[in-house]
Design a protein around this motif. Structure first.
Motif, PDB file in Angstrom:
ATOM      1  N   PHE A   1       0.820  -1.205   0.000  1.00  0.00           N
ATOM      2  CA  PHE A   1       0.000   0.000   0.000  1.00  0.00           C
ATOM      3  C   PHE A   1       0.858   1.262   0.000  1.00  0.00           C
ATOM      4  CE2 PHE A   1      -2.309   3.269   2.462  1.00  0.00           C
ATOM      5  CZ  PHE A   1      -3.389   3.464   1.601  1.00  0.00           C
ATOM      6  N   LEU A   2       1.929   1.246   0.778  1.00  0.00           N
ATOM      7  CA  LEU A   2       2.810   2.421   0.878  1.00  0.00           C
ATOM      8  C   LEU A   2       3.906   2.436  -0.182  1.00  0.00           C
ATOM      9  CD1 LEU A   2       3.180   2.498   4.772  1.00  0.00           C
ATOM     10  CD2 LEU A   2       1.735   3.967   3.339  1.00  0.00           C
ATOM     11  N   GLY A   3       3.935   1.421  -1.038  1.00  0.00           N
ATOM     12  CA  GLY A   3       4.929   1.372  -2.103  1.00  0.00           C
ATOM     13  C   GLY A   3       6.321   1.001  -1.624  1.00  0.00           C
ATOM     14  N   LEU A   4       6.436   0.385  -0.468  1.00  0.00           N
ATOM     15  CA  LEU A   4       7.741   0.022   0.076  1.00  0.00           C
ATOM     16  C   LEU A   4       8.285  -1.277  -0.512  1.00  0.00           C
ATOM     17  CD1 LEU A   4       7.015   0.848   3.837  1.00  0.00           C
ATOM     18  CD2 LEU A   4       8.168   2.288   2.133  1.00  0.00           C
ATOM     19  N   ASP A   5       7.392  -2.126  -1.009  1.00  0.00           N
ATOM     20  CA  ASP A   5       7.809  -3.404  -1.588  1.00  0.00           C
ATOM     21  C   ASP A   5       7.000  -3.614  -2.861  1.00  0.00           C
ATOM     22  OD1 ASP A   5       8.301  -6.048  -2.288  1.00  0.00           O
ATOM     23  OD2 ASP A   5       8.151  -6.798  -0.231  1.00  0.00           O
ATOM     24  N   LYS A   6       7.635  -3.501  -4.002  1.00  0.00           N
ATOM     25  CA  LYS A   6       6.955  -3.611  -5.300  1.00  0.00           C
ATOM     26  C   LYS A   6       6.442  -5.022  -5.587  1.00  0.00           C
ATOM     27  CE  LYS A   6       7.669   0.660  -6.307  1.00  0.00           C
ATOM     28  NZ  LYS A   6       6.629   1.612  -6.043  1.00  0.00           N
ATOM     29  N   SER A   7       6.905  -6.026  -4.830  1.00  0.00           N
ATOM     30  CA  SER A   7       6.432  -7.389  -5.044  1.00  0.00           C
ATOM     31  C   SER A   7       5.113  -7.661  -4.312  1.00  0.00           C
ATOM     32  CB  SER A   7       7.488  -8.401  -4.588  1.00  0.00           C
ATOM     33  OG  SER A   7       7.631  -8.381  -3.179  1.00  0.00           O
ATOM     34  N   VAL A   8       4.671  -6.711  -3.508  1.00  0.00           N
ATOM     35  CA  VAL A   8       3.425  -6.868  -2.750  1.00  0.00           C
ATOM     36  C   VAL A   8       2.361  -5.982  -3.377  1.00  0.00           C
ATOM     37  CG1 VAL A   8       2.330  -6.544  -0.499  1.00  0.00           C
ATOM     38  CG2 VAL A   8       4.709  -7.326  -0.626  1.00  0.00           C
ATOM     39  N   ARG A   9       1.212  -6.564  -3.699  1.00  0.00           N
ATOM     40  CA  ARG A   9       0.138  -5.762  -4.297  1.00  0.00           C
ATOM     41  C   ARG A   9      -0.351  -4.701  -3.311  1.00  0.00           C
ATOM     42  NH1 ARG A   9      -5.380  -9.151  -4.717  1.00  0.00           N
ATOM     43  NH2 ARG A   9      -5.997  -7.070  -5.309  1.00  0.00           N
ATOM     44  N   ASN A  10      -0.875  -3.618  -3.850  1.00  0.00           N
ATOM     45  CA  ASN A  10      -1.282  -2.509  -2.982  1.00  0.00           C
ATOM     46  C   ASN A  10      -2.734  -2.610  -2.535  1.00  0.00           C
ATOM     47  OD1 ASN A  10      -2.518  -1.830  -5.339  1.00  0.00           O
ATOM     48  ND2 ASN A  10      -1.633   0.192  -5.529  1.00  0.00           N
ATOM     49  N   GLY A  11      -3.432  -3.651  -2.967  1.00  0.00           N
ATOM     50  CA  GLY A  11      -4.823  -3.852  -2.560  1.00  0.00           C
ATOM     51  C   GLY A  11      -4.951  -4.889  -1.459  1.00  0.00           C
ATOM     52  N   ALA A  12      -6.189  -5.188  -1.138  1.00  0.00           N
ATOM     53  CA  ALA A  12      -6.482  -6.151  -0.079  1.00  0.00           C
ATOM     54  C   ALA A  12      -6.070  -7.561  -0.484  1.00  0.00           C
ATOM     55  CB  ALA A  12      -7.977  -6.122   0.245  1.00  0.00           C
ATOM     56  N   GLN A  13      -5.552  -8.300   0.484  1.00  0.00           N
ATOM     57  CA  GLN A  13      -5.220  -9.706   0.257  1.00  0.00           C
ATOM     58  C   GLN A  13      -6.398 -10.601   0.618  1.00  0.00           C
ATOM     59  OE1 GLN A  13      -2.653  -7.701   1.730  1.00  0.00           O
ATOM     60  NE2 GLN A  13      -1.748  -7.628  -0.289  1.00  0.00           N
ATOM     61  N   ALA A  14      -7.277 -10.131   1.485  1.00  0.00           N
ATOM     62  CA  ALA A  14      -8.446 -10.910   1.900  1.00  0.00           C
ATOM     63  C   ALA A  14      -9.531  -9.962   2.386  1.00  0.00           C
ATOM     64  CB  ALA A  14      -8.083 -11.893   2.999  1.00  0.00           C
ATOM     65  N   ILE A  15     -10.778 -10.356   2.178  1.00  0.00           N
ATOM     66  CA  ILE A  15     -11.927  -9.634   2.702  1.00  0.00           C
ATOM     67  C   ILE A  15     -12.642 -10.576   3.663  1.00  0.00           C
ATOM     68  CG2 ILE A  15     -14.152  -8.563   2.152  1.00  0.00           C
ATOM     69  CD1 ILE A  15     -12.964  -7.893  -0.617  1.00  0.00           C
ATOM     70  N   ASN A  16     -12.932 -10.084   4.859  1.00  0.00           N
ATOM     71  CA  ASN A  16     -13.571 -10.887   5.887  1.00  0.00           C
ATOM     72  C   ASN A  16     -14.938 -10.288   6.205  1.00  0.00           C
ATOM     73  OD1 ASN A  16     -11.013 -12.380   6.454  1.00  0.00           O
ATOM     74  ND2 ASN A  16     -10.375 -10.330   7.030  1.00  0.00           N
ATOM     75  N   ILE A  17     -15.955 -11.137   6.269  1.00  0.00           N
ATOM     76  CA  ILE A  17     -17.304 -10.671   6.555  1.00  0.00           C
ATOM     77  C   ILE A  17     -17.852 -11.466   7.732  1.00  0.00           C
ATOM     78  CG2 ILE A  17     -19.625 -10.272   5.646  1.00  0.00           C
ATOM     79  CD1 ILE A  17     -18.358 -10.598   2.810  1.00  0.00           C
ATOM     80  N   ASN A  18     -18.175 -10.775   8.805  1.00  0.00           N
ATOM     81  CA  ASN A  18     -18.877 -11.390   9.929  1.00  0.00           C
ATOM     82  C   ASN A  18     -20.347 -11.042   9.771  1.00  0.00           C
ATOM     83  OD1 ASN A  18     -16.585 -12.467  11.269  1.00  0.00           O
ATOM     84  ND2 ASN A  18     -16.092 -10.416  11.984  1.00  0.00           N
ATOM     85  N   ILE A  19     -21.186 -12.063   9.745  1.00  0.00           N
ATOM     86  CA  ILE A  19     -22.610 -11.885   9.477  1.00  0.00           C
ATOM     87  C   ILE A  19     -23.399 -12.232  10.727  1.00  0.00           C
ATOM     88  CG2 ILE A  19     -24.560 -12.623   8.056  1.00  0.00           C
ATOM     89  CD1 ILE A  19     -22.435 -13.465   5.927  1.00  0.00           C
ATOM     90  N   LYS A  20     -24.297 -11.323  11.110  1.00  0.00           N
ATOM     91  CA  LYS A  20     -25.208 -11.580  12.223  1.00  0.00           C
ATOM     92  C   LYS A  20     -26.622 -11.562  11.655  1.00  0.00           C
ATOM     93  CE  LYS A  20     -26.666  -9.903  16.722  1.00  0.00           C
ATOM     94  NZ  LYS A  20     -26.508  -8.846  17.734  1.00  0.00           N
ATOM     95  N   MET A  21     -27.309 -12.703  11.753  1.00  0.00           N
ATOM     96  CA  MET A  21     -28.690 -12.811  11.285  1.00  0.00           C
ATOM     97  C   MET A  21     -29.568 -13.243  12.445  1.00  0.00           C
ATOM     98  SD  MET A  21     -28.838 -14.667   7.614  1.00  0.00           S
ATOM     99  CE  MET A  21     -27.240 -15.367   7.238  1.00  0.00           C
ATOM    100  N   THR A  22     -30.743 -12.661  12.506  1.00  0.00           N
ATOM    101  CA  THR A  22     -31.732 -13.106  13.474  1.00  0.00           C
ATOM    102  C   THR A  22     -33.001 -13.462  12.730  1.00  0.00           C
ATOM    103  OG1 THR A  22     -32.337 -10.804  13.901  1.00  0.00           O
ATOM    104  CG2 THR A  22     -30.810 -11.817  15.441  1.00  0.00           C
TER     105      THR A  22
END
Length: 83
Positions: A25-46
């Motif tokens: 994200f900060l451009g410190l390592d060009k081998s690492v993508r600047n976007g999210a590596q994972a998206i996590n969703i916690n779902i609460k349903m009633t």
């Protein structure tokens, strides 16, 4: 999708988060993508009409039916233009 299973939801909350490597994200390592590596969703349903297992099955099947999941999980053409 819940309605097709005759599940009435009285409440639905989504808590979304993502994992990001700040080196990319900060451009410190060009081998690492600047976007999210994972998206996590916690779902609460009633529901007054469904038990815990039925709600878990509903969550498990979400990727097959959710247009948001499909959009995030598959490549999408993005066009940017100055107007």
């Amino acid at each position: 999708m819940a309605a097709s299973r005759e599940i009435d939801l009285s409440g639905l909350e989504l808590d979304l988060g993502f994992d990001i490597d700040l080196n990319g994200f900060l451009g410190l390592d060009k081998s690492v993508r600047n976007g999210a590596q994972a998206i996590n969703i916690n779902i609460k349903m009633t529901s007054d009409t469904a038990n815990r297992q039925e709600l878990e099955d509903l969550v498990k099947d979400l990727p097959k039916h959710s247009p948001i999941h499909d959009t995030l999980a598959n490549p999408v053409e993005i066009t940017a233009r100055l107007v």
